[in-house]
Write a protein that holds these residues in place. Structure first.
Motif, PDB file in Angstrom:
ATOM      1  N   SER A  47       0.838  -1.204   0.000  1.00 53.26           N
ATOM      2  CA  SER A  47       0.000   0.000   0.000  1.00 53.26           C
ATOM      3  C   SER A  47       0.867   1.246   0.000  1.00 53.26           C
ATOM      4  CB  SER A  47      -0.886   0.016   1.249  1.00 53.26           C
ATOM      5  OG  SER A  47      -1.491   1.276   1.410  1.00 53.26           O
ATOM      6  N   LEU A  48       0.407   2.288  -0.650  1.00 55.01           N
ATOM      7  CA  LEU A  48       0.993   3.627  -0.519  1.00 55.01           C
ATOM      8  C   LEU A  48      -0.040   4.536   0.157  1.00 55.01           C
ATOM      9  CD1 LEU A  48       2.789   5.693  -3.327  1.00 55.01           C
ATOM     10  CD2 LEU A  48       1.439   6.721  -1.539  1.00 55.01           C
ATOM     11  N   ARG A  49      -1.160   4.787  -0.549  1.00 51.30           N
ATOM     12  CA  ARG A  49      -2.165   5.736  -0.087  1.00 51.30           C
ATOM     13  C   ARG A  49      -2.836   5.317   1.214  1.00 51.30           C
ATOM     14  NH1 ARG A  49      -1.116   6.125  -5.214  1.00 51.30           N
ATOM     15  NH2 ARG A  49      -1.019   3.881  -4.981  1.00 51.30           N
ATOM     16  N   THR A  50      -3.261   4.072   1.274  1.00 53.84           N
ATOM     17  CA  THR A  50      -4.031   3.629   2.435  1.00 53.84           C
ATOM     18  C   THR A  50      -3.184   3.714   3.693  1.00 53.84           C
ATOM     19  OG1 THR A  50      -5.249   2.180   0.957  1.00 53.84           O
ATOM     20  CG2 THR A  50      -5.385   1.697   3.311  1.00 53.84           C
ATOM     21  N   HIS A 147     -13.531  -2.111  -0.676  1.00 54.08           N
ATOM     22  CA  HIS A 147     -12.532  -1.104  -0.294  1.00 54.08           C
ATOM     23  C   HIS A 147     -13.294   0.167   0.108  1.00 54.08           C
ATOM     24  CE1 HIS A 147      -8.879   0.977   0.113  1.00 54.08           C
ATOM     25  NE2 HIS A 147      -8.393   0.921  -1.104  1.00 54.08           N
ATOM     26  N   CYS A 276      -8.669   5.018  -8.278  1.00 55.47           N
ATOM     27  CA  CYS A 276      -8.174   4.814  -6.910  1.00 55.47           C
ATOM     28  C   CYS A 276      -6.653   4.892  -6.820  1.00 55.47           C
ATOM     29  CB  CYS A 276      -8.667   3.476  -6.387  1.00 55.47           C
ATOM     30  SG  CYS A 276      -8.124   2.071  -7.381  1.00 55.47           S
TER      31      CYS A 276
HETATM   32  N1   CP Z   1      -6.032   3.264  -3.628  1.00 54.60           N
HETATM   33  C1   CP Z   1      -5.311   2.590  -2.713  1.00 54.60           C
HETATM   34  O1   CP Z   1      -5.872   1.886  -1.851  1.00 54.60           O
HETATM   35  O2   CP Z   1      -3.970   2.755  -2.794  1.00 54.60           O
HETATM   36  P1   CP Z   1      -2.885   1.856  -2.064  1.00 54.60           P
HETATM   37  O3   CP Z   1      -3.119   0.439  -2.532  1.00 54.60           O
HETATM   38  O4   CP Z   1      -1.560   2.413  -2.461  1.00 54.60           O
HETATM   39  O5   CP Z   1      -3.114   1.944  -0.581  1.00 54.60           O
END
Ligand code: CP
Length: 319
Positions: A47-50, A147, A276
């Motif tokens: 993951s980056l954003r989450t 999600h 996303c």
């Molecule tokens: N959109 C999203 O969940 O990004 P990550 O998988 O980087 O967390």
């Protein structure tokens, strides 16, 4: 709120979005709420954003955060019941979840599907065991099938950028080289269907035949197999790949003609494009869109903070 795994855990998405926008305009108003409270963030996948948005949201509320990439940093986890653990697994999820519950006031978890066995994935065994055994509130950071924090952020972004009272929002299947989970489109569909019920927007889904999502997530959506017909007059478009639900985890179409670029947007109502992220440029979505004012993907990623902060705030208020 003790559980956030689906839009079904939310009474009104309209009220939830208003709360998120209030937090966005005043992020540190509830710093006392999370004082001396700990959020445990557990990842079984990348993951980056989450990861970053959830940590930032918790910090804005004054919480301490512990992050664990349990697939790499923990003992090999056994999730099945009734097995003799004489193989490679070392710790059972029944004990692991209870132990997390000893250290954390709220748990947030990411666990992707295997895409091999639909019943196993759609039973959400890992999530349900963490919910059952941890004894603390649980937030989904993306499960095998949904999600919800992403979809909540998507709806915040739509509400912020809409130019008409009831915009037309289109989820369109997009090409990809790998079979991807249905969690993002499932969640987006159920959140948009709920938003449609509350009078916020009109919702359309388009995909090649064979890519039907599970009916329980798309109830109320208009489903059209012709992408041009679907995106005509659209205010927002959400291109996203997913693999087959009925022909489970399979790639059924080579993607030809389904990738959007700026030329294709000419028949829309100046549509803004959501995704996303991460996105594969010029495979899933044209880079000309991503590099233009039509793209809202960065604003959308930013809104992940306010989605997570709203959910954590509601959970803290009920501890
Ligand atoms: N959109 C999203 O969940 O990004 P990550 O998988 O980087 O967390």
């Amino acid at each position: 709120m003790r559980l956030f795994t689906s839009v079904r855990d939310v009474t009104s998405v309209k009220t939830l979005v208003q709360e998120a926008l209030a937090l966005k305009s005043n992020p540190y108003a509830f710093q006392e709420l999370g004082k001396n409270k700990t959020l445990g963030v557990i990842f079984l996948n990348p993951s980056l954003r989450t990861r970053l948005s959830t940590q930032k949201a918790a910090a804005n509320l004054g919480m301490s955060v512990m992050v664990m990439n349990i697939d790499k940093e923990g003992w090999a986890l056994e999730t099945r019941d009734g097995v003799v653990m004489d193989g490679t697994t070392v710790e059972h999820i029944r004990e692991a979840a209870r132990v997390f519950g000893q250290y954390c006031d709220i748990l947030a978890i990411r666990a992707f599907p295997g895409l091999k066995n639909r019943d196993e994935d759609y039973n959400e065994e890992i999530f349900n065991k963490f919910i059952e055994f941890s004894g603390v509130p649980v937030v989904s950071l993306e499960s095998a099938t949904l999600h919800p924090l992403q979809s909540f952020a998507d709806l915040i972004t739509i509400e912020e950028h809409k130019k008409t009272q009831k915009p037309k929002v289109v989820l369109t299947w997009a090409p990809h080289v790998k079979p991807l989970p249905q969690s993002v489109p499932n969640a987006f569909a159920e959140w948009m269907c709920k938003a449609q019920q509350e009078g916020l927007l009109d919702f359309v889904i388009t995909h090649p035949e064979g890519y039907e999502l599970a009916g329980k997530f798309t109830e109320g959506a208009t489903i059209i197999h012709n992408q041009d017909e679907a995106i005509k007059g659209a205010d927002f478009i959400y291109p996203k790949n997913w693999s087959g639900y009925h022909d489970y985890g399979k790639i059924l179409h080579n993607g030809e003609g389904w990738m959007l670029d700026l030329e294709r947007l000419k028949i829309t109502n100046g549509a803004k494009v959501l995704h996303c992220l991460p996105v594969r440029r010029d495979l899933e979505l044209g880079s000309d869109i991503l590099d233009s004012d039509s793209s809202l993907v960065i604003e959308e990623a930013g809104n992940r903070v306010w989605a997570a902060q709203t959910v954590l705030k509601r959970m803290l208020e009920e501890l």
